[in-house]
Enzyme design. Sequence first.
Site, short mmCIF file in Angstrom:
data_model
loop_
_atom_site.label_atom_id
_atom_site.label_comp_id
_atom_site.label_asym_id
_atom_site.label_seq_id
_atom_site.Cartn_x
_atom_site.Cartn_y
_atom_site.Cartn_z
N ASP A 153 0.65 -0.96 -0.07
CA ASP A 153 0.00 -0.17 -0.62
C ASP A 153 0.73 1.63 -0.24
O ASP A 153 1.73 0.80 0.70
CB ASP A 153 -0.68 0.15 1.31
CG ASP A 153 -2.59 -0.78 1.24
OD1 ASP A 153 -2.57 -1.19 -0.05
OD2 ASP A 153 -2.95 -0.81 2.10
N ASP A 181 -5.00 -2.70 5.36
CA ASP A 181 -5.19 -2.85 6.19
C ASP A 181 -5.87 -2.39 6.67
O ASP A 181 -6.98 -2.66 7.46
CB ASP A 181 -4.27 -1.22 6.77
CG ASP A 181 -4.68 -0.18 6.00
OD1 ASP A 181 -5.57 0.48 4.86
OD2 ASP A 181 -4.27 0.55 6.20
N ASP A 186 -9.47 -5.35 2.71
CA ASP A 186 -8.14 -5.76 2.26
C ASP A 186 -7.70 -7.60 2.75
O ASP A 186 -6.86 -8.39 2.56
CB ASP A 186 -6.90 -5.31 2.83
CG ASP A 186 -6.74 -3.80 2.02
OD1 ASP A 186 -7.13 -3.59 1.04
OD2 ASP A 186 -6.26 -3.12 2.50
#
Length: 392
Positions: A31, A334, A338
């Site tokens: 990410d 997070d 996900d």
Amino acid sequence: SGAQRLAAAKAVVKSLGDVETLGSTSAINSDKTGTLTLNQMTATSMFTGGQWYSIEGSGYEKVGAILHTAGDDAPDFTPLGYGLALCGDATVSDDGVVVGDPTEAALVVLAAKIGVDADLSRQQLPRVAAVPFDSEYKFMATYHLVPDEEVDPLYELVKGAPDVVIDRCSTAFWKGEVVPIDEVRADLIAANTQLSERGLRVLSFAVRRFREDELDAVVADPMGNVEELTFVSLVGIIDPLRPEAKAAVETAHEAGIDIRMITGDHAITAKAIADDLDLGPGVITGQQFDEMSDQEVEDNLDDLHVFGRVSPENKLRLAALMQDTGLIVAMTGDAVNDAAALKQADIGVAMGSGSEVSKEAANMILTDDNFATLIHAVELGRDIYDKVTAYI
């Protein structure tokens, strides 16, 4: 033990087998926000009513001037003030303590700079209906009754990804007037590109007003009324790179680990940050990724390093396709959605500040949310594995 060494380095591993997998990681899908960047959002630039403004001040301090070009009229920030203060849930105390989403916190700070107190506004103008943000449709909408307004006192405030919000607008505030969106669409898209190319995350704001007697119909279908909006503003928010991220990427590359950046942000914004990090070539959007066959993705992996505007399904599919080519994939995440991608990856990496669902699904948790910690953990994983095999 190895797991204790990793925990001391802020990487908590759930089982010993994961240490071995960690050591053999050959690709990382990371990410952007909060992992490669600091997640300390500051609004620095905006395009409102057809005019550019630069915003001074840093971090979450609520002080800083808003500057415009010489000769431009003093702006009317009223519609923007409503959106910044009311279409969000984060709070920022006067000494800069944030509760909630950091991007929304940056908007609360910007509201203060234009003279609007978010806490006070939320007390006086509570929500009567809302559409919560979702990565599927990429916007949030809230509805409020403004008692002092004689005409059309029911306000709908929308914030979200510029392309999505612009598509739902029929008009725009432009240099003191309301004009059809088609007259200014090209200008708005150009302004969005300009902000994105500077590595800024861009949010846009729009508004629509209803009569009071339309309240019941709106409350019954808040989602169905996110259309015919009037465009208000683009706001560019900077999220500085973590200072140690660049060195960590270099270390990973030297160790033969390929790194890809996966983000919900605009692909151009992501590319600006990826270039700073020297990640490698190739920028693609989630939509373009969807249009590629599995074979095309696998054949082109070496030239695909930045994925913008991705969905949770994109993350899951990318991890699976990379594994098909023999890569051992670590993946960070997070958010609640996900979880599937974290489970799919050989090493799912959750963030200490992330959702409980993502932590459950992960093999490892970075207690400091930091990309450099992940690279250090891989180093330790290799070292621990070498020691164990030597001992055996």
